[in-house]
Motif scaffolding. Structure first.
Motif, PDB file in Angstrom:
ATOM      1  N   CYS A  17       1.307  -1.392   0.072  1.00 47.57           N
ATOM      2  CA  CYS A  17       0.081  -0.090   0.242  1.00 47.57           C
ATOM      3  C   CYS A  17       0.938   1.124   0.099  1.00 47.57           C
ATOM      4  N   CYS A  18       1.563   1.139   0.921  1.00 48.10           N
ATOM      5  CA  CYS A  18       2.602   2.579   1.119  1.00 48.10           C
ATOM      6  C   CYS A  18       3.253   2.601  -0.314  1.00 48.10           C
ATOM      7  N   CYS A  19       3.658   1.649  -0.712  1.00 44.63           N
ATOM      8  CA  CYS A  19       4.738   1.752  -2.483  1.00 44.63           C
ATOM      9  C   CYS A  19       3.798   2.215  -3.440  1.00 44.63           C
ATOM     10  N   PHE A  20       2.049   1.155  -3.121  1.00 40.39           N
ATOM     11  CA  PHE A  20       1.394   2.417  -4.247  1.00 40.39           C
ATOM     12  C   PHE A  20       1.101   3.926  -4.444  1.00 40.39           C
ATOM     13  N   ALA A  21       1.040   4.433  -2.842  1.00 33.47           N
ATOM     14  CA  ALA A  21       1.004   5.335  -2.645  1.00 33.47           C
ATOM     15  C   ALA A  21       1.771   6.143  -3.556  1.00 33.47           C
ATOM     16  N   ALA A  22       3.023   6.214  -3.023  1.00 39.63           N
ATOM     17  CA  ALA A  22       4.114   6.495  -3.469  1.00 39.63           C
ATOM     18  C   ALA A  22       4.397   6.706  -4.625  1.00 39.63           C
ATOM     19  N   LEU A  23       3.594   5.574  -5.910  1.00 42.92           N
ATOM     20  CA  LEU A  23       4.221   5.302  -7.185  1.00 42.92           C
ATOM     21  C   LEU A  23       2.748   6.415  -7.640  1.00 42.92           C
ATOM     22  N   ALA A  27       3.369   9.081 -10.352  1.00 42.96           N
ATOM     23  CA  ALA A  27       2.922   9.424 -11.579  1.00 42.96           C
ATOM     24  C   ALA A  27       1.869  10.418 -11.384  1.00 42.96           C
ATOM     25  N   VAL A  28       0.744  11.503 -10.765  1.00 42.01           N
ATOM     26  CA  VAL A  28      -0.063  12.205 -10.910  1.00 42.01           C
ATOM     27  C   VAL A  28       0.764  13.417 -10.963  1.00 42.01           C
ATOM     28  N   ILE A  29       1.931  13.959 -10.094  1.00 45.49           N
ATOM     29  CA  ILE A  29       2.675  14.655  -9.513  1.00 45.49           C
ATOM     30  C   ILE A  29       2.944  15.257 -11.095  1.00 45.49           C
ATOM     31  N   ALA A  66      -3.245  17.032  -2.903  1.00 49.21           N
ATOM     32  CA  ALA A  66      -4.094  16.043  -2.838  1.00 49.21           C
ATOM     33  C   ALA A  66      -3.104  14.643  -2.802  1.00 49.21           C
ATOM     34  N   SER A  67      -2.177  13.913  -3.901  1.00 52.48           N
ATOM     35  CA  SER A  67      -1.707  13.513  -3.897  1.00 52.48           C
ATOM     36  C   SER A  67      -0.967  12.783  -2.882  1.00 52.48           C
ATOM     37  N   ASP A 127      -4.594  14.028 -23.495  1.00 52.33           N
ATOM     38  CA  ASP A 127      -4.508  12.872 -23.080  1.00 52.33           C
ATOM     39  C   ASP A 127      -3.813  12.631 -21.816  1.00 52.33           C
ATOM     40  N   ILE A 128      -3.497  13.667 -21.473  1.00 55.50           N
ATOM     41  CA  ILE A 128      -2.474  13.698 -20.359  1.00 55.50           C
ATOM     42  C   ILE A 128      -3.221  14.067 -18.980  1.00 55.50           C
ATOM     43  N   MET A 129      -4.557  14.757 -19.135  1.00 55.37           N
ATOM     44  CA  MET A 129      -5.816  14.543 -18.396  1.00 55.37           C
ATOM     45  C   MET A 129      -6.193  13.305 -18.174  1.00 55.37           C
ATOM     46  N   VAL A 130      -6.487  12.765 -19.273  1.00 58.28           N
ATOM     47  CA  VAL A 130      -7.415  11.285 -19.131  1.00 58.28           C
ATOM     48  C   VAL A 130      -6.888  10.604 -18.350  1.00 58.28           C
ATOM     49  N   ALA A 131      -5.145  10.425 -18.561  1.00 59.54           N
ATOM     50  CA  ALA A 131      -4.089   9.791 -17.880  1.00 59.54           C
ATOM     51  C   ALA A 131      -3.826   9.995 -16.110  1.00 59.54           C
ATOM     52  N   SER A 132      -3.751  11.104 -16.214  1.00 58.91           N
ATOM     53  CA  SER A 132      -3.776  11.379 -14.282  1.00 58.91           C
ATOM     54  C   SER A 132      -5.461  10.824 -13.686  1.00 58.91           C
TER      55      SER A 132
END
Length: 337
Positions: A17-23, A27-29, A66-67, A127-132
């Motif tokens: 969970c911690c690793c995924f939250a960091a990833l 990614a979002v940033i 938020a991220s 596409d970047i917004m959709v990816a986010s």
């Protein structure tokens, strides 16, 4: 030393969970930074006026914060074995995803309004917004599964902390829920105030100074509430509840102002987003108010002493009614009642 011991005791699902939250945060940033850079490079009037031109920058800031805030919630929840905060993180992640969806439609409307430049910029950021949005949606589903695994893994930890007394356990759940909601209040109040100040108000508006002052006052009230909750201060909690009712009136007033025909020019394309944020704020305030009243009703029934025992701040366990000392001199929990 304490951190390394916590990491060793952390279940595998917690580490994942911690690793995924960091990833997710990285990614979002990264995606949001790409959007902001493209817009700043292609559109010269982003900060030319005190208006909705700053929309992309504000949405970028909200989603990045938020991220990072979500990462803080997840790591804190896993490190402390707090299943309520972990489940709350999943809901918060869903809220962040809805912000990204609103941002998609808001930015599309704003950019396409620029006839000469908008049609060039929008395909580059679409596409970047959709990816986010996709990253947050997919990770929310993953976090939901992992949260269930952690709920099972940490169930025994909660039992060891507060014992078998169902009344104490219910009070502890109310306590942890309010602590989590106070953290969410911090993000929601701060995000609303900053968005309202930058997107809607001008420095000459009478509301400007009031809204700016709202930020430190709100943070002080939240810290006051946490202090009063930890120490079971009745006067402090009543003060917090009274101020929370005042905050409810404040947000209702702000929402009504958005739909005042005389104020329509201020909001331009920001009304849908600000309305949504205001409604979410009112929902969070209502939940906080309910939990604050519930926790206030639980004062004086032994939860404070039980929490102090689990933190090692009290050594007089034998004075707590739910414990007794057997013939061998060992402390045992009384399961009666």
């Amino acid at each position: 030393m304490a951190i390394s011991e916590s990491l060793q005791k952390m279940p595998l699902a917690g580490k994942v969970c911690c690793c995924f939250a960091a990833l997710q945060a990285l990614a979002v940033i990264g995606l949001e930074t790409s959007i902001l850079v493209i817009v700043l490079q292609k559109m010269e009037n982003v900060f030319a006026s005190w208006s909705s031109d700053k929309g992309v920058a504000i949405y970028f800031l909200l989603l990045v914060i938020a991220s990072l805030f979500g990462l803080f919630l997840m790591v804190g929840g896993v490190m402390n074995g707090d299943t309520i905060q972990i489940i709350g993180f999943c809901l918060f992640n869903l809220f962040a995803m809805t912000l990204a969806i609103f941002r998609f439609y808001q930015v599309r409307t704003w950019i396409q309004a620029d006839i000469f430049v908008g049609y060039e910029v929008y395909p580059m950021v679409k596409d970047i917004m959709v990816a986010s949005i996709g990253v947050m949606a997919g990770m929310t589903a993953v976090f939901g599964i992992l949260a269930y695994l952690l709920y099972i893994a940490f169930g025994w930890e909660i039992y060891k902390r507060v014992g078998a007394d169902l009344k104490i356990r219910r009070m502890y759940v109310n306590y942890r829920t309010l602590v989590f909601l106070l953290k969410i209040d911090f993000f929601v109040f701060l995000g609303f105030a900053v968005s309202y100040i930058i997107l809607v108000l001008k420095s000459s508006d009478p509301e400007f100074g009031i809204t700016v002052a709202f930020v430190p006052v709100t943070l002080s009230v939240l810290f006051l509430a946490f202090w009063g909750l930890r120490r079971e201060s009745v006067a402090t909690m009543w003060t917090f509840i009274f101020l929370l009712c005042g905050s409810t009136a404040y947000f209702v007033y702000k929402c009504a102002r958005m739909y005042d025909p005389k104020q329509e020019a201020k909001f331009l394309t920001q009304r849908p987003m600000m309305t949504y944020y205001t409604v979410i704020s009112l929902v969070v305030i209502s939940a906080t108010l309910h939990q604050a009243v519930s926790c206030l009703a639980n004062f004086g029934y032994g939860l404070k002493e039980r929490i102090e025992i689990t933190r090692g701040k009290r050594s007089d366990m034998e004075q707590i009614q739910d414990y007794y000392v057997n013939a061998a001199g060992d402390r045992r929990m009384n399961l009666e009642g």
